[in-house]
Design a protein around this motif. Structure first.
Motif, PDB file in Angstrom:
ATOM      1  N   LEU A 254      40.831  35.292  31.188  1.00  0.00           N
ATOM      2  CA  LEU A 254      39.452  35.738  31.410  1.00  0.00           C
ATOM      3  C   LEU A 254      39.353  36.603  32.667  1.00  0.00           C
ATOM      4  O   LEU A 254      38.562  37.557  32.715  1.00  0.00           O
ATOM      5  N   ALA A 255      40.155  36.285  33.694  1.00  0.00           N
ATOM      6  CA  ALA A 255      40.179  37.128  34.888  1.00  0.00           C
ATOM      7  C   ALA A 255      40.758  38.504  34.558  1.00  0.00           C
ATOM      8  O   ALA A 255      40.291  39.532  35.067  1.00  0.00           O
ATOM      9  N   HIS A 256      41.765  38.524  33.705  1.00  0.00           N
ATOM     10  CA  HIS A 256      42.345  39.787  33.239  1.00  0.00           C
ATOM     11  C   HIS A 256      41.291  40.610  32.493  1.00  0.00           C
ATOM     12  O   HIS A 256      41.223  41.841  32.636  1.00  0.00           O
ATOM     13  N   TYR A 257      40.460  39.950  31.724  1.00  0.00           N
ATOM     14  CA  TYR A 257      39.370  40.606  30.996  1.00  0.00           C
ATOM     15  C   TYR A 257      38.385  41.252  31.962  1.00  0.00           C
ATOM     16  O   TYR A 257      37.926  42.387  31.748  1.00  0.00           O
ATOM     17  N   ARG A 258      38.073  40.576  33.064  1.00  0.00           N
ATOM     18  CA  ARG A 258      37.159  41.144  34.052  1.00  0.00           C
ATOM     19  C   ARG A 258      37.775  42.368  34.736  1.00  0.00           C
ATOM     20  O   ARG A 258      37.087  43.371  34.975  1.00  0.00           O
ATOM     21  N   ASN A 259      39.061  42.285  35.058  1.00  0.00           N
ATOM     22  CA  ASN A 259      39.737  43.462  35.615  1.00  0.00           C
ATOM     23  C   ASN A 259      39.723  44.622  34.631  1.00  0.00           C
ATOM     24  O   ASN A 259      39.544  45.783  35.007  1.00  0.00           O
ATOM     25  N   SER A 260      39.900  44.318  33.354  1.00  0.00           N
ATOM     26  CA  SER A 260      39.893  45.357  32.327  1.00  0.00           C
ATOM     27  C   SER A 260      38.545  46.062  32.272  1.00  0.00           C
ATOM     28  O   SER A 260      38.481  47.287  32.107  1.00  0.00           O
ATOM     29  N   ALA A 261      37.471  45.297  32.423  1.00  0.00           N
ATOM     30  CA  ALA A 261      36.138  45.903  32.397  1.00  0.00           C
ATOM     31  C   ALA A 261      35.987  46.920  33.519  1.00  0.00           C
ATOM     32  O   ALA A 261      35.460  48.027  33.314  1.00  0.00           O
ATOM     33  N   ASP A 262      36.447  46.567  34.725  1.00  0.00           N
ATOM     34  CA  ASP A 262      36.350  47.500  35.853  1.00  0.00           C
ATOM     35  C   ASP A 262      37.244  48.711  35.645  1.00  0.00           C
ATOM     36  O   ASP A 262      36.868  49.848  35.957  1.00  0.00           O
ATOM     37  N   TYR A 263      38.421  48.482  35.121  1.00  0.00           N
ATOM     38  CA  TYR A 263      39.363  49.593  34.898  1.00  0.00           C
ATOM     39  C   TYR A 263      38.824  50.574  33.858  1.00  0.00           C
ATOM     40  O   TYR A 263      38.850  51.793  34.062  1.00  0.00           O
ATOM     41  N   GLU A 264      38.332  50.052  32.751  1.00  0.00           N
ATOM     42  CA  GLU A 264      37.819  50.915  31.694  1.00  0.00           C
ATOM     43  C   GLU A 264      36.560  51.651  32.146  1.00  0.00           C
ATOM     44  O   GLU A 264      36.341  52.812  31.788  1.00  0.00           O
ATOM     45  N   GLU A 265      35.733  50.990  32.934  1.00  0.00           N
ATOM     46  CA  GLU A 265      34.531  51.647  33.464  1.00  0.00           C
ATOM     47  C   GLU A 265      34.918  52.804  34.375  1.00  0.00           C
ATOM     48  O   GLU A 265      34.349  53.900  34.302  1.00  0.00           O
ATOM     49  N   SER A 266      35.892  52.551  35.243  1.00  0.00           N
ATOM     50  CA  SER A 266      36.352  53.599  36.157  1.00  0.00           C
ATOM     51  C   SER A 266      36.960  54.768  35.395  1.00  0.00           C
ATOM     52  O   SER A 266      36.697  55.935  35.700  1.00  0.00           O
TER      53      SER A 266
END
Length: 459
Positions: A254-266
């Motif tokens: 789930l923490a990896h999922y949160r990092n993915s959200a920031d990465y994809e947004e950027s």
């Protein structure tokens, strides 16, 4: 009157069960929880709801937890459990739903890995309770066969013990009734109570409306001196819930999922190049109108004007955080789903396998012990029968199979460090050699195949 009151330990562990189950269920289940697993980075911004919806949509959930769960179940049931029971009907239909004993046990093991808890109840038809039929054939002819009912952690609402014995447990169920050609489902509680003078009693409570109370619809006194219900856990089979084995992996996932959200947004917001023009005039702008950007569009700039592309430098922090968590998830068991990155010795492979599957082995042993007890109750009725057993094979040594392990075994044999018979025995254990073949048969087949397919070259 019975209610759906929940034990304090139930309330404590329930959020953990939900988290791991969501993590195993995959992206749709995780995203459906919204800000539970992915907080809104700008809750007070204009159009916050729409921005968050796009932010969540771009995020990627890599379901390492669910894939690991499926892999562990596959590992545990690579060989069928060894089952000894005279209740052959249970093999085809354990609980009356058409699911056999092995299929049901796979679901129970899945529950243990996700929640660290489950339960098994041995149940008999009302006509059989309180008396012993003359023969098993008579019981089966009348359809009076015992059933083994499995319950998830969420269905075991509360429990009590006295002097080391289970004296009460309340189980959540669903009652189906046919009304005017339709199937209606109502919440049902199965309350099992042990009284010193009357024995084990079953009470069924049903709530027919959302605002109503549970009403008693059935009471059965069995006369049994115990409640034929056993808890199944990740550490042991006592009444206390255990920490879910997949919890740490789910948290990282789930923490990896949160990092993915920031990465994809950027990547979406900042990843597109921006054209920048300098030295242009107002007359030129009016003449050109709307500029089309791309290789198929040419801009004739005025003298002393210039054009360039503004490209934001890559921000790799979120990506690096994702990579770190992927490595940590690999250490927690997700490596089952990925190829080995570097060569390892047989000793390293063995050590890592034992570490990776220690919790799986313990969970399998607990499931085996619980089903053995349930089968014994099903056979004995009022006493345990030692002739009934259920055993999941926890020898996972064949999972160490890799080229390095095979080469080291063969090299040790060639160097004279171990006898040929021991080398073949090790390869049998790894299932490189058919366990049913004798040394003589193996030697004969190797000789018949010729040197091109010798054991050394095959390894």
């Amino acid at each position: 009157m019975t209610t759906d009151y929940k034990h304090p330990l139930y309330e404590k562990f329930a959020p953990l069960w939900t988290k791991v189950r969501d993590a195993c269920a995959g992206e749709d289940a995780v995203k459906e929880r919204g800000e539970t697993y992915l907080p809104n980075p700008a809750p007070t911004a204009e159009n916050a709801a729409q921005r968050y919806a796009r932010y969540k949509m771009r995020a990627v959930y890599f379901n390492a937890t669910g894939r690991t769960l499926a892999g562990l179940i596959g590992v545990a049931y690579a060989k069928w459990p060894e089952i000894v029971t005279s209740n052959k009907a249970l093999m085809q239909d354990a609980d009356g739903s058409g699911v056999g004993l092995i299929g049901q046990s796979q679901l129970v093991l899945s529950d243990i890995l996700q929640t660290g808890r489950a339960g098994l109840l041995t149940d008999w038809p009302k006509k059989e309770i309180g008396r012993r039929l003359r023969s098993r054939a008579e019981a089966e002819a009348l359809g009076l066969v015992p059933r083994i009912l499995a319950y998830t952690a969420e269905q075991i609402l509360t429990w009590q013990h006295s002097n080391g014995m289970l004296t009460r447990v309340v189980l959540q169920e669903t009652r189906e009734e046919y009304e005017a050609g339709e199937v209606k489902q109502y919440p049902q509680l199965r309350e099992l109570v042990l009284n010193a003078d009357r024995g084990y009693t079953i009470l069924l409570w049903v709530k027919y409306s959302q605002t109503g109370k549970y009403i008693l619809v059935e009471r059965v006194t069995t006369g049994l001196s115990y409640i034929p219900f056993t808890f199944v856990g990740a550490v042991n089979n006592d009444a206390s819930p255990d920490i879910p084995p997949l919890l740490d992996l789910a948290n990282l996932n789930l923490a990896h999922y949160r990092n993915s959200a920031d990465y994809e947004e950027s990547a979406f917001v900042m990843g597109q190049p921006q054209a920048v023009l300098t030295g242009i005039t107002d007359d030129w702008k009016e003449k050109m109108g709307v500029l089309q950007f791309g290789a198929g569009n040419a801009w004739v700039l005025p003298a002393d004007a210039a054009a360039m592309l503004l490209q934001v430098s890559p921000n790799t922090l979120a990506k690096e955080a994702m990579s770190d968590k992927e490595r940590m998830m690999s250490l927690l068991g997700a490596r089952l789903m990925a190829p080995t990155e570097s060569a390892k010795t047989a000793t390293q492979s063995a050590a890592e396998t034992k570490a990776a599957y220690s919790q799986l082995s313990l969970a399998c042993d607990n499931v085996s012990a619980a089903y053995t007890k349930a089968l014994q109750w099903a056979e004995g009725g009022t006493s345990l029968s030692a002739s009934q057993s259920f055993a999941i094979d926890t020898d996972f040594s064949e999972l160490m199979l890799d080229a390095n392990a095979i080469r080291e075994i063969v090299a040790a044999w060639q160097a004279g460090a171990i006898p040929q018979s021991d080398a073949w025995a090790a390869l049998r254990k790894l299932r490189v050699i058919d366990p049913g073949k004798t040394d003589e048969k193996v030697a004969g087949e190797i000789e018949a195949q010729g040197p091109a397919l010798s054991l050394n070259e095959a390894a």
